[in-house]
Write an enzyme that holds these catalytic residues in place. Structure first.
Site, PDB file in Angstrom:
ATOM      1  N   ARG A   1       0.857  -1.190   0.000  1.00 35.26           N
ATOM      2  CA  ARG A   1       0.000   0.000   0.000  1.00 35.26           C
ATOM      3  C   ARG A   1       0.890   1.237   0.000  1.00 35.26           C
ATOM      4  O   ARG A   1       1.662   1.455   0.929  1.00 35.26           O
ATOM      5  CB  ARG A   1      -0.902   0.000   1.238  1.00 35.26           C
ATOM      6  CG  ARG A   1      -1.707   1.264   1.387  1.00 35.26           C
ATOM      7  CD  ARG A   1      -2.595   1.285   2.630  1.00 35.26           C
ATOM      8  NE  ARG A   1      -3.237   2.569   2.721  1.00 35.26           N
ATOM      9  CZ  ARG A   1      -3.239   3.360   3.798  1.00 35.26           C
ATOM     10  NH1 ARG A   1      -2.660   2.978   4.910  1.00 35.26           N
ATOM     11  NH2 ARG A   1      -3.842   4.525   3.764  1.00 35.26           N
TER      12      ARG A   1
ATOM     13  N   ASN B   1      -6.989   1.386  10.145  1.00 35.47           N
ATOM     14  CA  ASN B   1      -5.674   1.693  10.711  1.00 35.47           C
ATOM     15  C   ASN B   1      -5.817   1.673  12.221  1.00 35.47           C
ATOM     16  O   ASN B   1      -6.667   2.372  12.776  1.00 35.47           O
ATOM     17  CB  ASN B   1      -5.196   3.081  10.279  1.00 35.47           C
ATOM     18  CG  ASN B   1      -4.822   3.133   8.809  1.00 35.47           C
ATOM     19  OD1 ASN B   1      -4.874   2.124   8.099  1.00 35.47           O
ATOM     20  ND2 ASN B   1      -4.448   4.313   8.338  1.00 35.47           N
TER      21      ASN B   1
ATOM     22  N   HIS C   1      -3.327  10.833   0.782  1.00 39.54           N
ATOM     23  CA  HIS C   1      -2.753  10.667   2.121  1.00 39.54           C
ATOM     24  C   HIS C   1      -2.257  12.043   2.585  1.00 39.54           C
ATOM     25  O   HIS C   1      -1.063  12.246   2.796  1.00 39.54           O
ATOM     26  CB  HIS C   1      -1.647   9.608   2.082  1.00 39.54           C
ATOM     27  CG  HIS C   1      -1.324   8.978   3.409  1.00 39.54           C
ATOM     28  ND1 HIS C   1      -1.379   7.619   3.643  1.00 39.54           N
ATOM     29  CD2 HIS C   1      -0.936   9.519   4.583  1.00 39.54           C
ATOM     30  CE1 HIS C   1      -1.032   7.360   4.899  1.00 39.54           C
ATOM     31  NE2 HIS C   1      -0.746   8.495   5.487  1.00 39.54           N
TER      32      HIS C   1
ATOM     33  N   GLU D   1      -3.035  -0.345   8.257  1.00 39.34           N
ATOM     34  CA  GLU D   1      -1.848   0.154   8.984  1.00 39.34           C
ATOM     35  C   GLU D   1      -1.880  -0.384  10.404  1.00 39.34           C
ATOM     36  O   GLU D   1      -2.921  -0.335  11.070  1.00 39.34           O
ATOM     37  CB  GLU D   1      -1.830   1.691   9.105  1.00 39.34           C
ATOM     38  CG  GLU D   1      -1.402   2.425   7.881  1.00 39.34           C
ATOM     39  CD  GLU D   1      -1.376   3.943   8.084  1.00 39.34           C
ATOM     40  OE1 GLU D   1      -1.129   4.408   9.221  1.00 39.34           O
ATOM     41  OE2 GLU D   1      -1.626   4.643   7.104  1.00 39.34           O
TER      42      GLU D   1
ATOM     43  N   TYR E   1      -3.657   1.760  15.967  1.00 36.03           N
ATOM     44  CA  TYR E   1      -2.422   1.894  16.754  1.00 36.03           C
ATOM     45  C   TYR E   1      -2.653   1.650  18.250  1.00 36.03           C
ATOM     46  O   TYR E   1      -1.862   0.981  18.899  1.00 36.03           O
ATOM     47  CB  TYR E   1      -1.780   3.266  16.515  1.00 36.03           C
ATOM     48  CG  TYR E   1      -1.216   3.362  15.111  1.00 36.03           C
ATOM     49  CD1 TYR E   1       0.060   2.892  14.826  1.00 36.03           C
ATOM     50  CD2 TYR E   1      -1.985   3.842  14.054  1.00 36.03           C
ATOM     51  CE1 TYR E   1       0.572   2.914  13.546  1.00 36.03           C
ATOM     52  CE2 TYR E   1      -1.482   3.868  12.757  1.00 36.03           C
ATOM     53  CZ  TYR E   1      -0.206   3.401  12.505  1.00 36.03           C
ATOM     54  OH  TYR E   1       0.281   3.409  11.226  1.00 36.03           O
TER      55      TYR E   1
ATOM     56  N   GLU F   1      -7.421   8.061   6.548  1.00 39.53           N
ATOM     57  CA  GLU F   1      -7.720   8.654   7.855  1.00 39.53           C
ATOM     58  C   GLU F   1      -8.306  10.059   7.776  1.00 39.53           C
ATOM     59  O   GLU F   1      -7.687  11.027   8.246  1.00 39.53           O
ATOM     60  CB  GLU F   1      -6.468   8.667   8.725  1.00 39.53           C
ATOM     61  CG  GLU F   1      -5.922   7.300   9.031  1.00 39.53           C
ATOM     62  CD  GLU F   1      -4.829   7.321  10.116  1.00 39.53           C
ATOM     63  OE1 GLU F   1      -4.453   8.402  10.587  1.00 39.53           O
ATOM     64  OE2 GLU F   1      -4.375   6.226  10.494  1.00 39.53           O
TER      65      GLU F   1
HETATM   66  C1  FCB Z   1      -1.109   7.219  10.729  1.00 38.43           C
HETATM   67  C2  FCB Z   1      -0.810   7.811   9.363  1.00 38.43           C
HETATM   68  C3  FCB Z   1       0.537   7.407   8.826  1.00 38.43           C
HETATM   69  C4  FCB Z   1       1.605   7.356   9.889  1.00 38.43           C
HETATM   70  C5  FCB Z   1       1.139   6.565  11.087  1.00 38.43           C
HETATM   71  C6  FCB Z   1       2.159   6.447  12.180  1.00 38.43           C
HETATM   72  O1  FCB Z   1      -2.048   8.012  11.382  1.00 38.43           O
HETATM   73  O2  FCB Z   1      -1.792   7.391   8.449  1.00 38.43           O
HETATM   74  O3  FCB Z   1       0.861   8.273   7.779  1.00 38.43           O
HETATM   75  O4  FCB Z   1       1.993   8.623  10.214  1.00 38.43           O
HETATM   76  O5  FCB Z   1      -0.023   7.150  11.610  1.00 38.43           O
END
Ligand code: FCB
Length: 446
Positions: A77, A290, A121, A352, A292, A166
């Site tokens: 991607r 995505n 992006h 992500e 985290y 995002e």
């Molecule tokens: C996400 C973004 C990506 C990168 C990661 C750590 O929010 O999509 O570009 O910065 O965080």
């Protein structure tokens, strides 16, 4: 040119974005984006870092494809730089910019890797920002035109498209809080940016479909909103946060309507015009997730302009970015999407997931980033757990292939499976690269 490979039932990959890796910001007709302007503004980026060279991927893409081939991934991607392809945001396309993505895509196909292209992006051409950016209703139409330009040139080879990356973060950090380009501080007045991005997603999806695109997704960021305590005010604040972060960017797309936004002080949405929701709610082939970390939410202190407050988790391991490491939040995200959206939900893709840990090369040249291995192993397991609980997940992509330009943090946060020396641009695979390669091999064993 090799044919587009067929993806396995579960695909492994890595993700990057144009501005964060390409460099060559003034080469071959590329125009400025909001991020070029922002990084050029003193005080915005930690230590004044810029992305003028970044990972020099624009010139080293062949080397990076070779790394990916070695890694054994199915899918890559990347994002197409809008200011490279249509520098003015309107007007003529830039053939040299399209040539670059054509070379990249052909190289990927030759390496047996499926390209997955994100159109947007966060690198809006600066002339479009000057005309109002995502606060303006014309920008969604410009995105659709740009989508058509990309699909016309690359659509015979790129079959997997993502419209936006995002849109919540882009609105929140770029337009509400002023922590990202273009740097506005509009707080809740930034909400038209949500709608215009979603409209852009819908119009771009239609443009891609008109060009024959068989697989189109939207990538959102998702984060379980965890109430600070069981107290009613905290529970309500967490629900409000969930509406703003998740439902606002998912309900219109999958259900064709906005969630109730009255808790945000919005009884009506004057920027939503007749026909917009129909344009937004296009059938999709997947939803990009995505993930985290979860977000801990408390009731807002009095006088706060926002109806919630974000608070830290206690006693939790964090990455170098101070982000909490809570893999169960990924299971929760995937399972809750499955339960909350039911038959309206297309297959899910983790587009992500990754972590920031800085580990310099040891004397023998190896880069023992065990923390990243632990993070990735736990999150891959979290995906398995979600699948066991009924989530339909088709792929998992690590953020990121390379240490790269992490927005306002510059080069301080290292998310890569591959270390990049900022002086020499030398690439060195880390221990996590070897771990991921081995994980992919093992997952394919019957
Ligand atoms: C996400 C973004 C990506 C990168 C990661 C750590 O929010 O999509 O570009 O910065 O965080």
């Amino acid at each position: 040119m090799a044919a587009t490979p067929r993806l396995p039932d579960f695909a492994w990959g890595v993700a990057t974005s144009a501005f964060q890796i390409e460099g060559a910001t003034v080469e071959d007709g590329r125009g400025p984006s909001v991020w070029d302007t922002y990084t050029g503004t003193p005080g915005k980026i930690r230590d004044g870092h810029t992305a003028a060279t970044a990972c020099d991927h624009y010139h080293r893409y062949s080397e990076d494809i070779a790394l990916m081939r070695d890694l054994g991934i199915d899918v890559y991607r990347f994002s197409i730089g809008w200011p490279r392809v249509r520098p003015g945001g309107t007007g003529p396309a830039n053939g040299a910019g399209l040539d670059f993505y054509e070379r990249l895509v052909d190289g990927l196909l030759d390496a047996g890797i499926t390209p997955m292209a994100t159109l947007y992006h966060w690198d809006l051409p600066q002339p479009l920002e000057d005309a109002g950016g995502w606060l303006d209703r014309d920008t969604p139409h410009r995105l659709a035109e740009y989508a058509a330009i990309c699909a016309e040139r690359l659509g015979d080879r790129v079959r997997h498209w993502i419209t936006l990356n995002e849109p919540f973060e882009h609105m929140a950090l770029g337009y509400a809080l002023g922590q990202h380009a273009p740097g506005h501080t509009l707080l809740l007045d930034a909400l038209p940016v949500a709608h215009h991005q979603l409209l852009g997603h819908g119009l771009a999806t239609s443009a891609l479909r008109a060009a024959g695109a068989p697989h189109v997704m939207l990538t959102n960021s998702y984060t379980p909103a965890v109430p600070f305590t069981g107290n009613e005010n905290d529970l309500t604040a967490a629900e409000v946060y969930d509406v703003l972060h998740r439902r606002l960017f998912t309900d219109p797309v999958l259900l064709g309507r906005y969630p109730d936004l009255s808790a945000l002080g919005l009884e009506s949405l004057p920027f939503v015009k007749d026909g917009d929701l129909e344009a937004i709610a296009q059938p999709l082939d997947g939803l990009g997730v995505n993930y985290y970390n979860p977000t801990r939410v408390a009731a807002a202190p009095s006088e706060s302009p926002l109806p919630f407050e974000i608070v830290e988790f206690d006693h939790v391991k964090t990455t170098d970015f101070d982000w909490p490491v809570i893999p169960s939040g990924l299971t929760q995200t995937l399972v809750e999407l499955t339960e909350d959206y039911g038959t309206a939900l297309p297959p899910l893709w983790v587009t992500e997931n990754g972590c920031s840990y800085s580990v310099e090369p040891a004397a023998d040249g190896s880069i023992p980033d065990q923390d990243r291995i632990d993070y990735l192993a736990a999150h891959v397991k979290a995906v398995d757990n979600a699948i066991a609980q009924g989530a339909d997940v088709r792929g998992y992509l690590v953020w990121s292939l390379l240490d790269n330009f992490e927005w306002a943090e510059g080069y301080h946060q290292c998310f890569g499976l591959v270390h990049v020396d900022s002086e020499t641009q030398d690439r060195t695979p880390k221990a996590s690269f070897d771990w991921y390669r081995e994980h992919i091999v093992q997952s394919r064993r019957p």
